[in-house]
Design a protein around this motif. Structure first.
Motif, PDB file in Angstrom:
ATOM      1  N   GLY A 114      -6.325 -15.987   5.464  1.00 12.42           N
ATOM      2  CA  GLY A 114      -6.171 -14.779   4.672  1.00 12.42           C
ATOM      3  C   GLY A 114      -6.787 -13.542   5.276  1.00 12.42           C
ATOM      4  N   VAL A 115      -6.282 -12.430   4.825  1.00 11.77           N
ATOM      5  CA  VAL A 115      -6.744 -11.108   5.228  1.00 11.77           C
ATOM      6  C   VAL A 115      -6.213 -10.135   4.185  1.00 11.77           C
ATOM      7  CG1 VAL A 115      -4.710 -10.498   6.629  1.00 11.77           C
ATOM      8  CG2 VAL A 115      -6.949  -9.547   7.214  1.00 11.77           C
ATOM      9  N   VAL A 116      -6.877  -9.006   4.035  1.00 10.00           N
ATOM     10  CA  VAL A 116      -6.403  -7.960   3.141  1.00 10.00           C
ATOM     11  C   VAL A 116      -5.885  -6.815   4.005  1.00 10.00           C
ATOM     12  CG1 VAL A 116      -7.062  -6.279   1.371  1.00 10.00           C
ATOM     13  CG2 VAL A 116      -7.973  -8.598   1.293  1.00 10.00           C
ATOM     14  N   ALA A 117      -4.609  -6.465   3.813  1.00 10.81           N
ATOM     15  CA  ALA A 117      -3.976  -5.383   4.558  1.00 10.81           C
ATOM     16  C   ALA A 117      -4.043  -4.108   3.736  1.00 10.81           C
ATOM     17  CB  ALA A 117      -2.531  -5.737   4.871  1.00 10.81           C
ATOM     18  N   VAL A 118      -4.702  -3.088   4.288  1.00 10.33           N
ATOM     19  CA  VAL A 118      -4.900  -1.822   3.596  1.00 10.33           C
ATOM     20  C   VAL A 118      -4.202  -0.714   4.377  1.00 10.33           C
ATOM     21  CG1 VAL A 118      -6.586  -0.158   2.708  1.00 10.33           C
ATOM     22  CG2 VAL A 118      -7.138  -2.617   2.724  1.00 10.33           C
ATOM     23  N   GLY A 119      -3.124  -0.186   3.827  1.00  9.66           N
ATOM     24  CA  GLY A 119      -2.445   0.932   4.464  1.00  9.66           C
ATOM     25  C   GLY A 119      -3.268   2.197   4.301  1.00  9.66           C
ATOM     26  N   ILE A 120      -3.373   2.964   5.379  1.00 14.00           N
ATOM     27  CA  ILE A 120      -4.092   4.233   5.368  1.00 14.00           C
ATOM     28  C   ILE A 120      -3.049   5.325   5.591  1.00 14.00           C
ATOM     29  CG2 ILE A 120      -5.894   5.611   6.483  1.00 14.00           C
ATOM     30  CD1 ILE A 120      -6.949   3.101   5.039  1.00 14.00           C
ATOM     31  N   ALA A 121      -2.925   6.237   4.638  1.00 11.86           N
ATOM     32  CA  ALA A 121      -1.834   7.206   4.687  1.00 11.86           C
ATOM     33  C   ALA A 121      -2.174   8.455   3.900  1.00 11.86           C
ATOM     34  CB  ALA A 121      -0.567   6.565   4.106  1.00 11.86           C
ATOM     35  N   PHE A 122      -1.283   9.426   3.995  1.00 10.91           N
ATOM     36  CA  PHE A 122      -1.330  10.595   3.138  1.00 10.91           C
ATOM     37  C   PHE A 122      -0.443  10.317   1.929  1.00 10.91           C
ATOM     38  CE2 PHE A 122      -1.987  12.215   7.470  1.00 10.91           C
ATOM     39  CZ  PHE A 122      -3.235  12.798   7.303  1.00 10.91           C
ATOM     40  N   ALA A 123      -0.805  10.851   0.787  1.00  7.50           N
ATOM     41  CA  ALA A 123      -0.035  10.607  -0.439  1.00  7.50           C
ATOM     42  C   ALA A 123       1.432  10.999  -0.276  1.00  7.50           C
ATOM     43  CB  ALA A 123      -0.668  11.357  -1.602  1.00  7.50           C
ATOM     44  N   ALA A 124       1.702  12.037   0.513  1.00  8.97           N
ATOM     45  CA  ALA A 124       3.074  12.510   0.705  1.00  8.97           C
ATOM     46  C   ALA A 124       3.938  11.536   1.508  1.00  8.97           C
ATOM     47  CB  ALA A 124       3.064  13.878   1.376  1.00  8.97           C
ATOM     48  N   GLN A 125       3.351  10.477   2.036  1.00  7.28           N
ATOM     49  CA  GLN A 125       4.125   9.474   2.767  1.00  7.28           C
ATOM     50  C   GLN A 125       4.772   8.453   1.830  1.00  7.28           C
ATOM     51  OE1 GLN A 125       0.682   9.244   5.938  1.00  7.28           O
ATOM     52  NE2 GLN A 125       2.376   7.960   6.623  1.00  7.28           N
ATOM     53  N   ALA A 126       4.498   8.554   0.537  1.00  3.81           N
ATOM     54  CA  ALA A 126       5.079   7.624  -0.434  1.00  3.81           C
ATOM     55  C   ALA A 126       6.562   7.918  -0.624  1.00  3.81           C
ATOM     56  CB  ALA A 126       4.357   7.738  -1.768  1.00  3.81           C
ATOM     57  N   VAL A 127       7.346   6.855  -0.719  1.00 10.87           N
ATOM     58  CA  VAL A 127       8.764   6.958  -1.041  1.00 10.87           C
ATOM     59  C   VAL A 127       9.057   5.945  -2.147  1.00 10.87           C
ATOM     60  CG1 VAL A 127       9.432   7.753   1.265  1.00 10.87           C
ATOM     61  CG2 VAL A 127       9.450   5.311   0.753  1.00 10.87           C
ATOM     62  N   ASP A 128      10.181   6.114  -2.821  1.00  9.87           N
ATOM     63  CA  ASP A 128      10.521   5.206  -3.918  1.00  9.87           C
ATOM     64  C   ASP A 128      10.807   3.794  -3.427  1.00  9.87           C
ATOM     65  OD1 ASP A 128      10.217   7.104  -5.898  1.00  9.87           O
ATOM     66  OD2 ASP A 128      12.310   7.738  -5.806  1.00  9.87           O
ATOM     67  N   GLU A 129      11.566   3.684  -2.368  1.00  8.97           N
ATOM     68  CA  GLU A 129      12.061   2.371  -1.948  1.00  8.97           C
ATOM     69  C   GLU A 129      12.227   2.366  -0.435  1.00  8.97           C
ATOM     70  OE1 GLU A 129      13.146  -1.217  -3.677  1.00  8.97           O
ATOM     71  OE2 GLU A 129      12.685   0.515  -4.905  1.00  8.97           O
ATOM     72  N   LEU A 130      11.777   1.288   0.203  1.00  4.65           N
ATOM     73  CA  LEU A 130      11.976   1.105   1.639  1.00  4.65           C
ATOM     74  C   LEU A 130      12.767  -0.168   1.886  1.00  4.65           C
ATOM     75  CD1 LEU A 130       8.462   2.041   3.069  1.00  4.65           C
ATOM     76  CD2 LEU A 130      10.602   3.281   3.474  1.00  4.65           C
ATOM     77  N   PRO A 131      13.581  -0.188   2.933  1.00  3.45           N
ATOM     78  CA  PRO A 131      14.281  -1.429   3.270  1.00  3.45           C
ATOM     79  C   PRO A 131      13.277  -2.474   3.756  1.00  3.45           C
ATOM     80  CG  PRO A 131      14.659   0.244   4.951  1.00  3.45           C
ATOM     81  CD  PRO A 131      13.898   0.905   3.839  1.00  3.45           C
ATOM     82  N   GLU A 132      13.619  -3.733   3.543  1.00  3.54           N
ATOM     83  CA  GLU A 132      12.698  -4.812   3.913  1.00  3.54           C
ATOM     84  C   GLU A 132      13.487  -5.968   4.507  1.00  3.54           C
ATOM     85  OE1 GLU A 132       8.901  -6.853   1.794  1.00  3.54           O
ATOM     86  OE2 GLU A 132      10.721  -6.800   0.591  1.00  3.54           O
ATOM     87  N   VAL A 192      -7.745  -5.445   7.367  1.00  3.29           N
ATOM     88  CA  VAL A 192      -7.072  -4.719   8.443  1.00  3.29           C
ATOM     89  C   VAL A 192      -6.570  -3.398   7.877  1.00  3.29           C
ATOM     90  CG1 VAL A 192      -5.136  -4.705  10.062  1.00  3.29           C
ATOM     91  CG2 VAL A 192      -6.381  -6.829   9.659  1.00  3.29           C
ATOM     92  N   LEU A 193      -7.031  -2.302   8.461  1.00  2.00           N
ATOM     93  CA  LEU A 193      -6.534  -0.974   8.120  1.00  2.00           C
ATOM     94  C   LEU A 193      -5.254  -0.772   8.923  1.00  2.00           C
ATOM     95  CD1 LEU A 193      -9.897   1.018   8.338  1.00  2.00           C
ATOM     96  CD2 LEU A 193      -8.930  -0.219   6.383  1.00  2.00           C
ATOM     97  N   VAL A 194      -4.163  -0.489   8.218  1.00  6.79           N
ATOM     98  CA  VAL A 194      -2.842  -0.485   8.842  1.00  6.79           C
ATOM     99  C   VAL A 194      -2.275   0.934   8.905  1.00  6.79           C
ATOM    100  CG1 VAL A 194      -0.512  -1.442   8.724  1.00  6.79           C
ATOM    101  CG2 VAL A 194      -2.447  -2.800   7.901  1.00  6.79           C
ATOM    102  N   PRO A 195      -1.898   1.402  10.107  1.00  7.97           N
ATOM    103  CA  PRO A 195      -1.211   2.689  10.200  1.00  7.97           C
ATOM    104  C   PRO A 195       0.235   2.534   9.749  1.00  7.97           C
ATOM    105  CG  PRO A 195      -1.313   1.671  12.366  1.00  7.97           C
ATOM    106  CD  PRO A 195      -2.058   0.759  11.413  1.00  7.97           C
ATOM    107  N   LEU A 196       0.844   3.617   9.321  1.00 10.20           N
ATOM    108  CA  LEU A 196       2.226   3.510   8.849  1.00 10.20           C
ATOM    109  C   LEU A 196       2.902   4.867   8.849  1.00 10.20           C
ATOM    110  CD1 LEU A 196       2.075   4.602   5.624  1.00 10.20           C
ATOM    111  CD2 LEU A 196       0.903   2.427   5.425  1.00 10.20           C
ATOM    112  N   LEU A 197       4.226   4.833   8.774  1.00  9.88           N
ATOM    113  CA  LEU A 197       5.019   6.050   8.644  1.00  9.88           C
ATOM    114  C   LEU A 197       5.308   6.355   7.183  1.00  9.88           C
ATOM    115  CD1 LEU A 197       7.551   5.457  11.557  1.00  9.88           C
ATOM    116  CD2 LEU A 197       5.644   7.070  11.528  1.00  9.88           C
ATOM    117  N   ALA A 198       5.569   5.301   6.385  1.00 14.59           N
ATOM    118  CA  ALA A 198       5.864   5.467   4.964  1.00 14.59           C
ATOM    119  C   ALA A 198       5.512   4.181   4.237  1.00 14.59           C
ATOM    120  CB  ALA A 198       7.342   5.801   4.754  1.00 14.59           C
ATOM    121  N   PHE A 199       5.299   4.303   2.913  1.00 19.92           N
ATOM    122  CA  PHE A 199       5.054   3.140   2.058  1.00 19.92           C
ATOM    123  C   PHE A 199       5.787   3.367   0.748  1.00 19.92           C
ATOM    124  CE2 PHE A 199       1.783   6.190   0.993  1.00 19.92           C
ATOM    125  CZ  PHE A 199       1.649   6.090  -0.386  1.00 19.92           C
TER     126      PHE A 199
END
Length: 195
Positions: free
Chosen positions: A151-169, A118-125
């Motif tokens: 099972g399934v493999v989740a693949v986030g599709i993003a721009f490199a600039a969407q990376a952050v150090d830490e996200l709440p979970e 599954v290709l997953v859209p996102l705001l940040a990772f």
């Protein structure tokens, strides 16, 4: 609503918009190149993508190449609010209909697809595979269901600039197995081989 997540979401929307505006013209091709070079892919794997909205990284090139290579592809359909997504079969050139939340989806009469990837859209990772989406929980519910049924493999599709150090979970948040950007691909855990 979790205040930390809402703050992260608001900042991530601005960061993603800026990332898209600054992206090189070949960013989507490079994302597709990294996907096919890095993510283990069985010849018969079914791949679910999405139709990009706004400043989302667009997986259209991945889906076009996958379809040309004989993979069954699908796109999400919101069949019911607060429920897992259904994925309906789709190939480049097939008609699309308007869906919930401004999405585009295959026509309702298309067969359902059980995706391996599954290709997953996102705001940040972040560096641990956590992601922030729009807050509806559709992908969290969908990945939980698919992971519970073989099972399934989740693949986030993003721009490199969407990376952050830490996200709440929160406990129901589904992590990514991979992230693919125009700068490369990274597995977050021991991703199953040959999916």
């Amino acid at each position: 609503m979790n205040a930390a997540k809402q703050a992260a979401r608001s900042a991530a929307i601005l960061r993603r918009d800026a990332a898209r505006a600054m992206a090189a013209p070949d960013a989507m091709r490079r994302i597709a190149d990294h996907f096919f070079r890095s993510v283990p892919l069985r010849p018969d794997a079914a791949i679910a993508g999405y139709v990009a909205i706004g400043s989302e990284a667009d997986p259209a090139e991945i889906l076009a190449r996958a379809s040309a290579n004989g993979h069954v592809c699908g796109l999400p359909r919101v069949a019911q609010k607060a429920a897992p997504l259904a994925f309906l079969q789709w190939a480049p050139g097939d008609a699309l209909a308007g869906g919930a939340h401004g999405t585009r989806e295959p026509l309702a009469n298309m067969p359902e697809v059980r995706p391996d990837i599954v290709l997953v859209p996102l705001l940040a990772f972040d560096r641990r595979g956590r992601r922030i989406g729009y807050g509806g929980g559709y992908y969290d519910r969908t990945l939980a269901k698919l992971r519970g049924n073989g099972g399934v493999v989740a693949v986030g599709i993003a721009f490199a600039a969407q990376a952050v150090d830490e996200l709440p979970e929160e406990e129901f948040d589904a992590r990514l197995d991979w992230i693919v950007t125009e700068s490369g691909a990274r597995a977050f855990a021991a991703a199953p081989s040959g999916v």
